[in-house]
Scaffold this active site. Structure first.
Site, PDB file in Angstrom:
ATOM      1  N   ALA A 106       0.774  -1.239   0.000  1.00 41.30           N
ATOM      2  CA  ALA A 106       0.000   0.000   0.000  1.00 41.30           C
ATOM      3  C   ALA A 106       0.807   1.291   0.000  1.00 41.30           C
ATOM      4  O   ALA A 106       0.342   2.307  -0.516  1.00 41.30           O
ATOM      5  CB  ALA A 106      -0.941   0.006   1.203  1.00 41.30           C
ATOM      6  N   ALA A 107       1.970   1.332   0.625  1.00 42.73           N
ATOM      7  CA  ALA A 107       2.710   2.602   0.760  1.00 42.73           C
ATOM      8  C   ALA A 107       3.140   3.121  -0.612  1.00 42.73           C
ATOM      9  O   ALA A 107       3.480   2.327  -1.492  1.00 42.73           O
ATOM     10  CB  ALA A 107       3.927   2.398   1.657  1.00 42.73           C
ATOM     11  N   GLY A 109       0.425   5.169  -0.296  1.00 44.94           N
ATOM     12  CA  GLY A 109      -0.979   5.361   0.014  1.00 44.94           C
ATOM     13  C   GLY A 109      -1.864   5.966  -1.048  1.00 44.94           C
ATOM     14  O   GLY A 109      -3.053   6.174  -0.807  1.00 44.94           O
ATOM     15  N   LYS A 111      -3.098   4.656  -3.803  1.00 44.33           N
ATOM     16  CA  LYS A 111      -4.183   3.748  -4.184  1.00 44.33           C
ATOM     17  C   LYS A 111      -5.065   3.401  -2.994  1.00 44.33           C
ATOM     18  O   LYS A 111      -6.266   3.190  -3.154  1.00 44.33           O
ATOM     19  CB  LYS A 111      -3.597   2.497  -4.835  1.00 44.33           C
ATOM     20  N   ASP A 129       1.913  -2.890   4.166  1.00 48.14           N
ATOM     21  CA  ASP A 129       3.209  -2.770   3.496  1.00 48.14           C
ATOM     22  C   ASP A 129       4.270  -3.438   4.361  1.00 48.14           C
ATOM     23  O   ASP A 129       4.224  -3.335   5.588  1.00 48.14           O
ATOM     24  CB  ASP A 129       3.581  -1.297   3.253  1.00 48.14           C
ATOM     25  N   CYS A 229       4.210  -1.313 -12.613  1.00 44.13           N
ATOM     26  CA  CYS A 229       4.606  -0.209 -13.494  1.00 44.13           C
ATOM     27  C   CYS A 229       5.846  -0.615 -14.282  1.00 44.13           C
ATOM     28  O   CYS A 229       6.843   0.114 -14.317  1.00 44.13           O
ATOM     29  CB  CYS A 229       4.843   1.078 -12.693  1.00 44.13           C
TER      30      CYS A 229
END
Length: 301
Positions: A106-107, A109, A111, A129, A229
């Site tokens: 998550a980090a 944050g 998303k 995370d 990505c």
């Protein structure tokens, strides 16, 4: 070594792709609908003399002619600087208010807060995370943007445990996996300086473990979105192909409204399940963005 040349066989108009990769990214923000509407943020930019341009695919995404963190809407928590393609995975997952959602990696944050906004800040987003040092940024962003439906955890997502929660499974999960970050070259031009095939293979192993655990932790009929990505099929289609064999799940179609290419079914002598075509590749020259890969799976199909 020119890393990007390895992808020439799978990218349409490779010269256009290379040309866009050499240009800086547009400055983009996401409207935080927990605190403001897109109309209110546009009006605030107008009042501050900040020029903006909307995006047809998502009215909460705006290109501006200023640094995202220096504007009044950012100060108030009405907007959040977030690369345009980074907004794709939560939209693809499309969680409902009241659901239980795992954000496995998550980090910092972006998303997590977008998921909470899509859920009207109702339900639960478990923002996990494994990097303790990054949790401060994650907590800061959830607090700045007014998210109350998030719980922050610090676990290795490959072995995520639900024993501290009063439920056995999530309704949905997002895996925005750690990757070789090739698609961020427009934002970070030195990204590929230390690139190696060994690192790609190594991180792919981690990605497989995280995605498998996210699927295991999601209820039958629930959905999991996997995103990176990077352009590398080893980290994208190969990872999805692996979990299709290892877990009870199937790929499903989705469309967020941006131009994209289908997932590839063959790479360097390896063949993948034909259904990986349902995954989407977002190339920089298609939408003037960074590069991204996104796949959506249904559990227990």
């Amino acid at each position: 070594m020119d890393v990007l040349e390895r992808y020439e066989p799978i990218i349409d108009d490779f010269e256009a792709f290379r040309a866009v990769c050499e240009r800086p990214l547009p400055s983009v923000v996401r409207v935080n609908t927990i605190k403001a509407t897109p109309e209110r943020v546009r009006r605030a930019f107008d009042e501050a003399g900040v020029e903006w341009e909307g995006r047809e695919w998502n009215d909460a995404v705006l290109e501006i002619d200023a640094s995202p963190g220096t504007t009044w809407p950012s100060f108030h928590g009405w907007s959040h600087g977030q690369e345009e393609v980074s907004a794709i995975p939560p939209v693809a997952l499309d969680p409902d208010p009241g659901q239980r959602v795992l954000d496995a990696c998550a980090a910092p944050g972006g998303k997590t807060t977008q998921l909470a906004a899509l859920m009207d800040d109702e339900g639960l987003v478990v923002a996990n995370d494994n990097n303790l040092g990054r949790l401060s940024a994650l907590r800061f962003n959830t607090e700045r943007l007014g998210v109350t439906a998030a719980a922050v955890t610090n676990q290795d997502a490959r072995n995520f445990s639900l024993k501290e929660f009063p439920f056995e499974t999530f309704d949905a999960a997002l895996v925005d996996a750690p990757c070789s970050c090739e698609g961020t070259i427009r934002k970070n031009p030195t990204t590929l300086d230390d690139w190696s095939e060994g690192h790609v293979r190594s991180v792919a192993g981690v990605q497989k473990g995280i995605l498998r655990r996210a699927i295991q932790a999601t209820r039958e009929g629930g959905e999991v979105v996997y995103a990176t990505c990077t352009f590398a099929p080893e980290e994208n289609e190969a990872v999805v192909d692996h979990v299709l064999d290892a877990e009870d799940c199937r790929l499903v179609e989705f469309d967020v409204g941006l131009d994209s290419a289908p997932g590839v079914t063959e790479w360097n002598g390896e063949e993948y399940d034909e259904s990986v075509r349902k995954a989407r590749r977002y190339y920089p020259h298609h939408n003037d963005t960074g590069g991204f890969f996104c796949a959506k799976l249904e559990v227990g199909a």
